[in-house]
Design a protein around this motif. Structure first.
Motif, mmCIF file in Angstrom:
data_model
loop_
_atom_site.group_PDB
_atom_site.id
_atom_site.type_symbol
_atom_site.label_atom_id
_atom_site.label_comp_id
_atom_site.label_asym_id
_atom_site.label_seq_id
_atom_site.Cartn_x
_atom_site.Cartn_y
_atom_site.Cartn_z
ATOM 1 N N ALA A 1 65.214 26.365 7.219
ATOM 2 C CA ALA A 1 66.104 25.439 6.501
ATOM 3 C C ALA A 1 65.344 24.149 6.175
ATOM 4 O O ALA A 1 65.496 23.579 5.089
ATOM 5 C CB ALA A 1 67.350 25.143 7.328
ATOM 6 N N PHE B 1 69.693 34.141 3.724
ATOM 7 C CA PHE B 1 70.999 33.556 3.421
ATOM 8 C C PHE B 1 71.927 33.639 4.634
ATOM 9 O O PHE B 1 72.620 32.678 4.964
ATOM 10 C CB PHE B 1 71.612 34.286 2.224
ATOM 11 C CG PHE B 1 72.896 33.678 1.719
ATOM 12 C CD1 PHE B 1 72.870 32.695 0.733
ATOM 13 C CD2 PHE B 1 74.129 34.079 2.215
ATOM 14 C CE1 PHE B 1 74.048 32.128 0.257
ATOM 15 C CE2 PHE B 1 75.315 33.524 1.743
ATOM 16 C CZ PHE B 1 75.270 32.545 0.764
ATOM 17 N N MET C 1 71.165 33.527 7.617
ATOM 18 C CA MET C 1 70.699 32.554 8.599
ATOM 19 C C MET C 1 70.969 31.122 8.174
ATOM 20 O O MET C 1 71.542 30.344 8.920
ATOM 21 C CB MET C 1 69.193 32.790 8.768
ATOM 22 C CG MET C 1 68.570 32.130 9.936
ATOM 23 S SD MET C 1 66.912 32.833 10.272
ATOM 24 C CE MET C 1 66.161 32.840 8.665
ATOM 25 N N VAL C 2 70.574 30.750 6.952
ATOM 26 C CA VAL C 2 70.644 29.328 6.586
ATOM 27 C C VAL C 2 71.973 28.935 5.944
ATOM 28 O O VAL C 2 72.346 27.768 6.007
ATOM 29 C CB VAL C 2 69.471 28.878 5.670
ATOM 30 C CG1 VAL C 2 68.128 29.147 6.331
ATOM 31 C CG2 VAL C 2 69.550 29.483 4.287
ATOM 32 N N ALA C 3 72.688 29.874 5.334
ATOM 33 C CA ALA C 3 73.954 29.494 4.684
ATOM 34 C C ALA C 3 75.159 29.937 5.513
ATOM 35 O O ALA C 3 76.113 29.192 5.674
ATOM 36 C CB ALA C 3 74.033 30.078 3.275
ATOM 37 N N GLN D 1 74.797 30.692 8.646
ATOM 38 C CA GLN D 1 74.477 30.125 9.953
ATOM 39 C C GLN D 1 74.705 31.112 11.097
ATOM 40 O O GLN D 1 75.206 30.744 12.168
ATOM 41 C CB GLN D 1 75.279 28.836 10.179
ATOM 42 C CG GLN D 1 75.151 27.856 9.013
ATOM 43 C CD GLN D 1 74.331 26.638 9.341
ATOM 44 O OE1 GLN D 1 74.327 26.171 10.471
ATOM 45 N NE2 GLN D 1 73.604 26.117 8.379
ATOM 46 N N ILE E 1 71.187 22.731 2.569
ATOM 47 C CA ILE E 1 70.606 23.640 3.569
ATOM 48 C C ILE E 1 69.764 22.848 4.568
ATOM 49 O O ILE E 1 69.886 23.008 5.781
ATOM 50 C CB ILE E 1 69.760 24.738 2.879
ATOM 51 C CG1 ILE E 1 70.687 25.678 2.107
ATOM 52 C CG2 ILE E 1 68.916 25.496 3.897
ATOM 53 C CD1 ILE E 1 69.962 26.665 1.189
ATOM 54 N N PHE F 1 78.875 23.816 7.230
ATOM 55 C CA PHE F 1 78.204 24.499 6.134
ATOM 56 C C PHE F 1 78.590 25.978 6.071
ATOM 57 O O PHE F 1 78.801 26.528 4.989
ATOM 58 C CB PHE F 1 76.693 24.331 6.253
ATOM 59 C CG PHE F 1 75.937 24.854 5.069
ATOM 60 C CD1 PHE F 1 76.438 24.733 3.782
ATOM 61 C CD2 PHE F 1 74.711 25.475 5.235
ATOM 62 C CE1 PHE F 1 75.736 25.222 2.684
ATOM 63 C CE2 PHE F 1 74.004 25.964 4.150
ATOM 64 C CZ PHE F 1 74.530 25.843 2.879
ATOM 65 N N SER G 1 80.138 27.997 2.915
ATOM 66 C CA SER G 1 79.605 29.267 2.405
ATOM 67 C C SER G 1 80.697 30.326 2.349
ATOM 68 O O SER G 1 80.780 31.097 1.387
ATOM 69 C CB SER G 1 78.450 29.763 3.290
ATOM 70 O OG SER G 1 77.375 28.856 3.246
#
Lengths: 199, 199
Positions: free
Chosen positions: A110, A169, A171-173, A175, B113, B126, B130
């Motif tokens: 990220a 995605f 992982m980072v969006a 989470q 991000i 976040f 999403s």
């Protein structure tokens, strides 16, 4: 272990490898603990026990440094011909999944994405890294076309984006850490999407 | 336009909408011009011409503020039943693609991000955003299962991740703006991956 190698191989290059490893480990640890906001050249130098000039000789910007740290954990990959593109894609994705699940890697990725959008960042530095990460998937798709188990009319660049994007995605969006169930879903979905019809 | 609305509707709520719009526009503009590093509560307040207390009443952290700014451009979406899940997915993806191509949105998303990985960030803020962005895709998939053109055994959560991930990854990791060709590729690949076999 780096020290043992240095002793076996003698001085010179191994010493440089030791510095590289110490610095990149320090970057991963600092970002995992305190986020990108805490990542300064001073903090990395102190943590790694190296001089700032030694760091600047290798990585002239913070962006270079975080990309190198990410690449030390998620780097180029090689999968042998297994006679089946699904098995090969699974091998690529399992290796990535295990790397992504290491402590702090979600935060590091990220951070790399965020850093690449800052003023002064070199866009090409990150897209070139992404291309290196995706290259084995491209290779698997091309080998599949030659072998005949991947449709020859597949848009390989777009299919490779789809393969690479899902776990990042997640992982980072979303989470959430990617897991084996996601790998199996992606292999199944991509397999149906690009597999050649059986004769 | 916000002022006209305020005059038509009288004081009170429209004034609040005007402040919200001015602040979120200021965030998008500042990030587009100068990156997340330049985004301070002071800079946003000055640019929007609003008081800092008025901002803090709505968004208590910088992370809240950038998520709200992103959501003002990439928000919930509704696609009518078109009798065909491929057409519906295309409608979702075309709308997203057009939003992603607006100036500065690539940088804003990368910033969201990055901000979500900083110490003190609320991960759920976040991931909840999403989920809102992905909800119409989930809906399209579920409607397709009921209609019969989507395989009933599809892992809808993983398929939705794949649909949402491709354009975001293309933008923030490959650093290229998503275009109509990518939308068509994703519709084609996902269509093959999850379409029910025709009878």
């Amino acid at each position: 272990m780096a020290d043992e190698q240095a002793q076996r191989r003698g001085p010179g290059r191994p010493r440089q490898e030791h510095v590289t490893r110490a610095v990149l480990d320090a970057v991963v640890d600092l970002v995992a603990e305190s986020g990108m906001g805490a990542l300064t050249m001073d903090a990395v130098a102190a943590r790694a026990g190296v001089s700032k000039p030694a760091m600047y000789r290798r990585w002239s910007t913070k962006q270079d440094l975080v990309i190198a740290a990410a690449e030390s954990r998620i780097g180029p990959l090689e999968v042998p011909d297994m006679g089946d593109f699904r098995a090969e894609l699974r091998a690529v994705l399992m290796a990535r999944m295990e790397a992504y699940r290491q402590p702090g890697i979600d935060r590091l990725l990220a951070g790399v994405i965020g850093a690449s959008a800052e003023v002064g960042a070199v866009r090409e530095a990150f897209s070139a890294y992404s291309a290196r990460v995706m290259s084995e998937t491209r290779h698997v798709l091309e080998r599949g076309v030659v072998r005949g188990d991947v449709r020859p009319d597949v848009q390989a660049a777009d299919a490779a984006t789809l393969v690479a994007a899902a776990m990042v995605f997640r992982m980072v969006a979303e989470q959430r850490l990617p897991d084996e169930a996601l790998v199996e879903s992606v292999v199944d979905l991509i397999g149906r999407a690009i597999g050649a019809p059986s004769l």
